[in-house]
Design a protein around this motif. Structure first.
Motif, PDB file in Angstrom:
ATOM      1  N   ALA A   1      -1.366  -0.352   2.634  1.00 48.19           N
ATOM      2  CA  ALA A   1      -0.273   0.048   3.524  1.00 48.19           C
ATOM      3  C   ALA A   1       0.283   1.420   3.144  1.00 48.19           C
ATOM      4  N   CYS A   2       0.470   1.665   1.847  1.00 50.14           N
ATOM      5  CA  CYS A   2       1.024   2.953   1.413  1.00 50.14           C
ATOM      6  C   CYS A   2       0.053   4.091   1.712  1.00 50.14           C
ATOM      7  N   ALA A   3      -1.236   3.852   1.513  1.00 51.12           N
ATOM      8  CA  ALA A   3      -2.224   4.886   1.821  1.00 51.12           C
ATOM      9  C   ALA A   3      -2.225   5.211   3.310  1.00 51.12           C
ATOM     10  N   ARG A   4      -2.280   4.195   4.147  1.00 48.27           N
ATOM     11  CA  ARG A   4      -2.300   4.414   5.592  1.00 48.27           C
ATOM     12  C   ARG A   4      -0.981   4.998   6.083  1.00 48.27           C
ATOM     13  N   MET A   5       0.130   4.560   5.520  1.00 48.40           N
ATOM     14  CA  MET A   5       1.431   5.113   5.888  1.00 48.40           C
ATOM     15  C   MET A   5       1.497   6.609   5.612  1.00 48.40           C
ATOM     16  N   CYS A   6       0.792   7.022   4.560  1.00 49.58           N
ATOM     17  CA  CYS A   6       0.781   8.439   4.173  1.00 49.58           C
ATOM     18  C   CYS A   6      -0.328   9.236   4.864  1.00 49.58           C
ATOM     19  N   GLY A   7      -0.999   8.617   5.828  1.00 46.07           N
ATOM     20  CA  GLY A   7      -1.973   9.338   6.639  1.00 46.07           C
ATOM     21  C   GLY A   7      -3.387   9.354   6.121  1.00 46.07           C
ATOM     22  N   TYR A   8      -3.708   8.516   5.131  1.00 44.57           N
ATOM     23  CA  TYR A   8      -5.059   8.532   4.569  1.00 44.57           C
ATOM     24  C   TYR A   8      -6.062   7.961   5.566  1.00 44.57           C
ATOM     25  N   GLU A   9      -7.215   8.625   5.689  1.00 48.61           N
ATOM     26  CA  GLU A   9      -8.243   8.188   6.637  1.00 48.61           C
ATOM     27  C   GLU A   9      -9.581   7.895   5.991  1.00 48.61           C
ATOM     28  N   GLY A  10      -9.642   7.929   4.653  1.00 46.14           N
ATOM     29  CA  GLY A  10     -10.902   7.673   3.962  1.00 46.14           C
ATOM     30  C   GLY A  10     -11.093   6.206   3.638  1.00 46.14           C
ATOM     31  N   THR A  11     -11.887   5.937   2.589  1.00 51.41           N
ATOM     32  CA  THR A  11     -12.199   4.542   2.215  1.00 51.41           C
ATOM     33  C   THR A  11     -11.875   4.217   0.758  1.00 51.41           C
ATOM     34  N   ASP A  12     -11.463   5.196  -0.034  1.00 51.77           N
ATOM     35  CA  ASP A  12     -11.201   4.920  -1.446  1.00 51.77           C
ATOM     36  C   ASP A  12     -10.032   3.959  -1.647  1.00 51.77           C
ATOM     37  N   HIS A  13      -9.146   3.875  -0.668  1.00 52.31           N
ATOM     38  CA  HIS A  13      -8.018   2.939  -0.822  1.00 52.31           C
ATOM     39  C   HIS A  13      -8.507   1.494  -0.873  1.00 52.31           C
ATOM     40  N   ILE A  14      -9.680   1.231  -0.293  1.00 54.92           N
ATOM     41  CA  ILE A  14     -10.249  -0.123  -0.366  1.00 54.92           C
ATOM     42  C   ILE A  14     -10.610  -0.450  -1.816  1.00 54.92           C
ATOM     43  N   LYS A  15     -11.235   0.494  -2.491  1.00 54.31           N
ATOM     44  CA  LYS A  15     -11.596   0.292  -3.899  1.00 54.31           C
ATOM     45  C   LYS A  15     -10.351   0.128  -4.765  1.00 54.31           C
ATOM     46  N   LEU A  16      -9.317   0.919  -4.457  1.00 55.24           N
ATOM     47  CA  LEU A  16      -8.094   0.835  -5.258  1.00 55.24           C
ATOM     48  C   LEU A  16      -7.379  -0.490  -5.025  1.00 55.24           C
ATOM     49  N   ALA A  17      -7.383  -0.971  -3.799  1.00 49.77           N
ATOM     50  CA  ALA A  17      -6.759  -2.260  -3.508  1.00 49.77           C
ATOM     51  C   ALA A  17      -7.493  -3.389  -4.244  1.00 49.77           C
TER      52      ALA A  17
ATOM     53  N   GLY B   1      -1.657   4.533  -3.620  1.00 48.24           N
ATOM     54  CA  GLY B   1      -1.858   4.712  -2.190  1.00 48.24           C
ATOM     55  C   GLY B   1      -1.457   6.099  -1.743  1.00 48.24           C
ATOM     56  N   GLY B   2      -0.373   6.611  -2.314  1.00 45.17           N
ATOM     57  CA  GLY B   2       0.050   7.974  -2.011  1.00 45.17           C
ATOM     58  C   GLY B   2      -0.848   9.014  -2.654  1.00 45.17           C
ATOM     59  N   VAL B   3      -1.297   8.730  -3.868  1.00 47.58           N
ATOM     60  CA  VAL B   3      -2.159   9.693  -4.575  1.00 47.58           C
ATOM     61  C   VAL B   3      -3.456   9.904  -3.812  1.00 47.58           C
ATOM     62  N   VAL B   4      -4.101   8.822  -3.382  1.00 45.76           N
ATOM     63  CA  VAL B   4      -5.374   8.953  -2.673  1.00 45.76           C
ATOM     64  C   VAL B   4      -5.189   9.676  -1.339  1.00 45.76           C
ATOM     65  N   ALA B   5      -3.954   9.596  -0.786  1.00 45.68           N
ATOM     66  CA  ALA B   5      -3.659  10.285   0.472  1.00 45.68           C
ATOM     67  C   ALA B   5      -3.265  11.737   0.253  1.00 45.68           C
ATOM     68  N   GLY B   6      -3.077  12.127  -1.009  1.00 43.04           N
ATOM     69  CA  GLY B   6      -2.747  13.512  -1.316  1.00 43.04           C
ATOM     70  C   GLY B   6      -1.335  13.921  -0.938  1.00 43.04           C
ATOM     71  N   VAL B   7      -0.381  12.996  -1.051  1.00 45.43           N
ATOM     72  CA  VAL B   7       0.994  13.322  -0.674  1.00 45.43           C
ATOM     73  C   VAL B   7       1.630  14.249  -1.703  1.00 45.43           C
ATOM     74  N   PRO B   8       2.697  14.969  -1.336  1.00 46.27           N
ATOM     75  CA  PRO B   8       3.431  15.790  -2.307  1.00 46.27           C
ATOM     76  C   PRO B   8       4.011  14.934  -3.423  1.00 46.27           C
ATOM     77  N   ASP B   9       4.309  15.574  -4.553  1.00 46.29           N
ATOM     78  CA  ASP B   9       4.790  14.845  -5.721  1.00 46.29           C
ATOM     79  C   ASP B   9       6.060  14.052  -5.421  1.00 46.29           C
ATOM     80  N   ALA B  10       6.952  14.606  -4.625  1.00 46.72           N
ATOM     81  CA  ALA B  10       8.208  13.906  -4.329  1.00 46.72           C
ATOM     82  C   ALA B  10       7.940  12.587  -3.617  1.00 46.72           C
ATOM     83  N   GLN B  11       6.996  12.572  -2.696  1.00 46.95           N
ATOM     84  CA  GLN B  11       6.673  11.339  -1.987  1.00 46.95           C
ATOM     85  C   GLN B  11       5.938  10.359  -2.907  1.00 46.95           C
ATOM     86  N   GLU B  12       5.072  10.887  -3.777  1.00 47.03           N
ATOM     87  CA  GLU B  12       4.379  10.017  -4.730  1.00 47.03           C
ATOM     88  C   GLU B  12       5.388   9.303  -5.626  1.00 47.03           C
TER      89      GLU B  12
END
Length: 327
Positions: free
Chosen positions: A59-75, A187-198
């Motif tokens: 949810a956090c990855a998708r909320m932050c706009g991530y469109e890849g697949t690495d979040h599946i491995k992290l989950a 989830g935020g890291v894999v999406a590449g969010v700014p540090d404040a959001q992470e």
């Protein structure tokens, strides 16, 4: 909130991702050489748990706009770490019930539970490495170490009437909140969010985890046995100094302290009803519930720092849900 629980709404909204997480978990828990590994793992993984922690990562990855697949491995990584800790915890606590079913150490043996837990930890590190992110590896490996520290601290604090609220919070942040925090943060890291959001995601996960554990400790004395996944009074019988007990001890008279000494220090914990009576007399069960709500509010405040979306709203509802019932 609607009548549908937020974790169910999140699962439905992220159904394809969560199905992929389930497939990956089943694939990676397999072992050609040791069939007991998938047997023991499946006993927990397929036991009907809500998979809240991996759901948070997705949810956090998708909320932050991530469109890849690495979040599946992290989950899947998060779920493997969680399952490994459950296997080990049940051995340490000599538990006989988990999620309403007999524990793996009861059905098999302690050796199998410990070794399968070790296997799942190893699998989790393999999955972390596959993402190619040192930042992810740092966060999740750090969480694994913190969980172990929290469990050891809880072990040394058990049956110690001098345990303080500060020590209790360290235990909670270690054994429970650390994985909630990491699950949200990566989830935020894999999406590449700014540090404040992470960091906002990390604070959200930490506060949600603390709220969850405090409420779980309340449920051990104040909840119903059905639906909390363990026997009512487990913490009491295991001599754990949880928040309602720590606060009641600080206000107890000599007779009550003698009771706690017998029940917790000496392990004569047959009288759960009397323990509950003392907690009610000093109002510490209600205080514990209020404390869980305060941490819920911190989780929501952290989440408010992220862009508005349907997923953010559902994660906020999840924070409400953890203080309404056990996950």
């Amino acid at each position: 909130m609607t009548d549908t629980p937020p974790h169910a709404r999140l699962t439905a909204a992220l159904s394809e991702d969560m199905a992929a997480v389930g497939d990956l978990i089943r694939d990676r828990m397999a072992s050609e050489n040791a069939p007991r590994i998938p047997e023991v793992t499946a006993h927990l993984v397929e036991a009907g748990g809500k998979r809240v922690r991996p759901l948070m990562t997705v949810a956090c990855a998708r909320m932050c706009g991530y469109e890849g697949t690495d979040h599946i491995k992290l989950a899947a990584t998060v779920e493997f770490i969680h399952t490994a800790t459950l296997l080990h915890d049940d051995v340490v606590d000599e538990s006989r019930q988990r999620r309403g079913r007999p524990t793996a150490n009861l059905l098999w043996d302690n050796q199998s539970s410990v070794l399968v837990g070790d296997y799942l930890f190893a699998r989790s590190f393999q999955l972390m490495v596959e993402t190619g992110s040192l930042r992810v590896l740092d966060i999740l490996s750090g969480a694994a170490a913190t969980i172990a520290e929290g469990e050891v601290l809880q072990l040394t604090a058990a049956r110690n009437l001098a345990t303080t609220e500060e020590t209790y919070l360290k235990v909670v942040r270690g054994k429970t909140a650390a994985l909630f925090e990491a699950a949200a943060q990566v989830g935020g890291v894999v999406a590449g969010v700014p540090d404040a959001q992470e960091q906002a995601l990390a604070r959200f996960g930490d506060a949600l985890g603390v709220s969850f554990q405090i409420m779980d400790d309340w449920l051990d004395y104040g909840g119903a046995g059905d639906g909390i996944g363990k026997n009512l009074g487990d913490d009491f019988r295991e001599g754990k100094l949880t928040l309602p007990v720590i606060r009641a001890l600080a206000r107890s008279d000599d007779a009550e302290r003698a009771f706690w000494r017998d029940a917790l220090e000496r392990g004569k914990s047959e009288d759960l009803d009397r323990a509950r009576t003392i907690l009610d007399r000093h109002g510490t069960l209600e205080e514990t519930r209020v404390e869980a709500l305060a941490w819920r509010d911190r989780a929501r405040a952290a989440l408010a720092e992220l862009p508005a979306s349907d997923l953010r709203e559902m994660l906020g509802d999840l924070a409400d849900y953890v203080v309404a019932r056990a996950l």
